[in-house]
Design a protein around this motif. Structure first.
Motif, PDB file in Angstrom:
ATOM      1  N   TRP A 115       2.981  27.021  -7.005  1.00 45.50           N
ATOM      2  CA  TRP A 115       2.348  25.705  -7.026  1.00 45.50           C
ATOM      3  C   TRP A 115       0.866  25.823  -6.718  1.00 45.50           C
ATOM      4  CZ3 TRP A 115       2.359  21.224  -8.969  1.00 45.50           C
ATOM      5  CH2 TRP A 115       1.666  20.157  -8.381  1.00 45.50           C
ATOM      6  N   LYS A 116       0.088  24.987  -7.353  1.00 44.48           N
ATOM      7  CA  LYS A 116      -1.309  24.787  -6.967  1.00 44.48           C
ATOM      8  C   LYS A 116      -1.606  23.309  -7.165  1.00 44.48           C
ATOM      9  CE  LYS A 116      -3.489  25.926 -11.437  1.00 44.48           C
ATOM     10  NZ  LYS A 116      -4.578  26.698 -12.060  1.00 44.48           N
ATOM     11  N   GLU A 117      -2.276  22.721  -6.180  1.00 46.82           N
ATOM     12  CA  GLU A 117      -2.505  21.281  -6.208  1.00 46.82           C
ATOM     13  C   GLU A 117      -3.679  20.895  -7.100  1.00 46.82           C
ATOM     14  OE1 GLU A 117      -3.209  17.683  -2.967  1.00 46.82           O
ATOM     15  OE2 GLU A 117      -2.051  19.468  -2.418  1.00 46.82           O
ATOM     16  N   ARG A 118      -4.682  21.746  -7.157  1.00 41.65           N
ATOM     17  CA  ARG A 118      -5.865  21.468  -7.979  1.00 41.65           C
ATOM     18  C   ARG A 118      -6.020  22.551  -9.036  1.00 41.65           C
ATOM     19  NH1 ARG A 118      -7.209  19.750  -2.865  1.00 41.65           N
ATOM     20  NH2 ARG A 118      -7.794  21.878  -2.245  1.00 41.65           N
ATOM     21  N   SER A 119      -6.523  22.155 -10.187  1.00 42.02           N
ATOM     22  CA  SER A 119      -6.593  23.067 -11.323  1.00 42.02           C
ATOM     23  C   SER A 119      -7.511  24.255 -11.061  1.00 42.02           C
ATOM     24  CB  SER A 119      -7.072  22.308 -12.568  1.00 42.02           C
ATOM     25  OG  SER A 119      -8.324  21.686 -12.326  1.00 42.02           O
ATOM     26  N   PHE A 122      -0.343  12.677  -9.058  1.00 38.55           N
ATOM     27  CA  PHE A 122      -0.507  12.217  -7.680  1.00 38.55           C
ATOM     28  C   PHE A 122       0.831  12.234  -6.941  1.00 38.55           C
ATOM     29  CE2 PHE A 122      -0.124   8.659  -4.694  1.00 38.55           C
ATOM     30  CZ  PHE A 122      -1.101   9.015  -3.767  1.00 38.55           C
ATOM     31  N   LEU A 123       1.871  11.676  -7.567  1.00 36.20           N
ATOM     32  CA  LEU A 123       3.186  11.617  -6.934  1.00 36.20           C
ATOM     33  C   LEU A 123       3.775  13.013  -6.729  1.00 36.20           C
ATOM     34  CD1 LEU A 123       4.721   8.568  -8.865  1.00 36.20           C
ATOM     35  CD2 LEU A 123       3.934   8.604  -6.481  1.00 36.20           C
ATOM     36  N   TYR A 154       0.849  19.515 -18.131  1.00 34.46           N
ATOM     37  CA  TYR A 154       1.436  18.186 -18.342  1.00 34.46           C
ATOM     38  C   TYR A 154       0.944  17.190 -17.293  1.00 34.46           C
ATOM     39  CZ  TYR A 154       4.931  14.481 -18.090  1.00 34.46           C
ATOM     40  OH  TYR A 154       5.537  13.261 -18.021  1.00 34.46           O
ATOM     41  N   LEU A 155       0.902  17.614 -16.032  1.00 37.95           N
ATOM     42  CA  LEU A 155       0.482  16.713 -14.960  1.00 37.95           C
ATOM     43  C   LEU A 155      -0.986  16.325 -15.094  1.00 37.95           C
ATOM     44  CD1 LEU A 155       2.281  18.293 -11.859  1.00 37.95           C
ATOM     45  CD2 LEU A 155       2.946  16.246 -13.121  1.00 37.95           C
ATOM     46  N   ASN A 156      -1.803  17.220 -15.593  1.00 36.25           N
ATOM     47  CA  ASN A 156      -3.229  16.906 -15.768  1.00 36.25           C
ATOM     48  C   ASN A 156      -3.448  15.798 -16.792  1.00 36.25           C
ATOM     49  OD1 ASN A 156      -4.162  18.751 -13.875  1.00 36.25           O
ATOM     50  ND2 ASN A 156      -4.349  20.420 -15.362  1.00 36.25           N
ATOM     51  N   TYR A 204       2.435  26.909 -15.579  1.00 33.94           N
ATOM     52  CA  TYR A 204       1.237  26.506 -16.329  1.00 33.94           C
ATOM     53  C   TYR A 204       1.532  25.265 -17.175  1.00 33.94           C
ATOM     54  CZ  TYR A 204      -2.333  26.477 -19.951  1.00 33.94           C
ATOM     55  OH  TYR A 204      -3.308  26.079 -20.815  1.00 33.94           O
ATOM     56  N   GLU A 205       2.722  25.223 -17.794  1.00 37.39           N
ATOM     57  CA  GLU A 205       3.083  24.086 -18.627  1.00 37.39           C
ATOM     58  C   GLU A 205       3.197  22.813 -17.785  1.00 37.39           C
ATOM     59  OE1 GLU A 205       6.612  25.102 -20.695  1.00 37.39           O
ATOM     60  OE2 GLU A 205       5.684  26.705 -21.864  1.00 37.39           O
ATOM     61  N   ILE A 206       3.781  22.925 -16.590  1.00 42.71           N
ATOM     62  CA  ILE A 206       3.900  21.767 -15.697  1.00 42.71           C
ATOM     63  C   ILE A 206       2.511  21.265 -15.306  1.00 42.71           C
ATOM     64  CG2 ILE A 206       4.612  21.030 -13.388  1.00 42.71           C
ATOM     65  CD1 ILE A 206       7.011  22.891 -13.647  1.00 42.71           C
TER      66      ILE A 206
END
Length: 297
Positions: free
Chosen positions: A147-151, A33-34, A24-26, A19-21
């Motif tokens: 992992w999930k690519e979209r929120s 993207f990367l 952060y990415l959002n 969840y923290e990752i």
């Protein structure tokens, strides 16, 4: 390769880390993207698979992961690093219970010394070497990731299917695989087999030949040998004068200096260099000198 030791329990706290990752990415669209692109490629290349019927088990392991940004890299700007040293509630990590394996390759000094004897020298490395080595299906339960690519998606569980950097056994497994390939195909590829056994340090190759015909034969044979193991060489760079006739065009053929084994190699001068970062001042203290020496060592 695992030792007979205490089982590794599934660590559900990794959901919080995931969840923290994601949070952060959002906040950083470029990183997101990367990061997503890297794991999407991982899945598309069949190096990991989704587990749809995942159930809680005391005999499995989830790998935390994070992104390492490398702006100077030509091939991979961001690499997702899996942390096999993360402790579980048992007090053990995956790396704690893995066998490291022995040292199979020559030391760096011997490889670099042999590299200096060639009239026509070249460097190259194996593309995604660890990820060309398949893990036994029974062992993949220790290589799970969230992992999930979209929120808006639910968190998915994946199992890595190939050897990965970050595990203590990966260097041995990769080296052992290369050496077995060399021995199995020695009769059909005698020149390349010798190079595979002697002139590789992990995925980096530093080799060459005494004349241009041998050079061309080695390049062709080495490529074919590695393809037999599902591997390809890239980042070719050589000291040969007419490189346009030797290699297909790529970025590294335009560069006069490339990085290899922690050093810089100038192919035009056929010389090793060290990249030293210094401050703008012209005066150096003893501490500055010792710091630079430590980096070179």
């Amino acid at each position: 390769m695992t030792c007979d030791s205490s089982p590794i329990s599934e660590e559900l706290n990794y959901c919080n880390e995931h969840y923290e990752i994601t949070h952060y990415l959002n906040r950083d669209p470029t990183m997101k993207f990367l990061y997503s692109e890297f794991l999407r490629e991982y899945k598309n290349l069949n190096h990991m698979e989704e587990i749809t019927n995942c159930t809680h088990s005391n005999d499995s392991y989830f790998l935390p992961h994070q992104g390492v940004l490398r702006p100077s890299s030509i091939t991979t700007k961001l690499r997702v690093v899996f942390d096999a040293s993360a402790k579980t509630t048992t007090g053990y990590s995956l790396n704690d219970l893995l066998c490291t394996g022995g040292v199979l390759q020559d030391d760096l000094f011997s490889i670099l010394t042999r590299f200096r004897k060639h009239q026509y020298a070249f460097t190259a490395d194996i593309s995604k070497m660890f990820r060309q080595i398949e893990i036994n299906p029974s062992q993949r339960k220790y290589l799970k990731v969230l992992w999930k690519e979209r929120s808006e998606e639910n968190v998915k569980v994946f199992a890595l299917k190939t050897a990965m950097y970050g595990t203590t056994s990966a260097p041995f497994l990769a080296t052992r695989t290369l050496q077995q390939l060399a021995r199995d195909k020695r009769e059909n590829f005698p020149i390349a087999s010798k190079v595979l056994l002697e002139d590789f340090y992990m995925d980096d190759c530093l080799s060459g030949a005494s004349d241009i015909n041998q050079f061309m034969a080695l390049k062709k044979e080495l490529g074919k040998l590695l393809l037999r193991g599902g591997m390809t060489l890239h980042k070719w760079c050589s000291s040969a004068s007419s490189e346009s006739d030797l290699y297909p065009f790529n970025y590294y053929e335009k560069q006069s200096t490339v990085k290899t084994l922690g050093m810089m190699w100038n192919k035009c001068e056929d010389a090793f260099l060290f990249d030293i970062s210094t401050s703008s001042t012209t005066e150096f203290t003893k501490r500055d000198v010792l710091s630079q020496i430590a980096r070179l060592f």
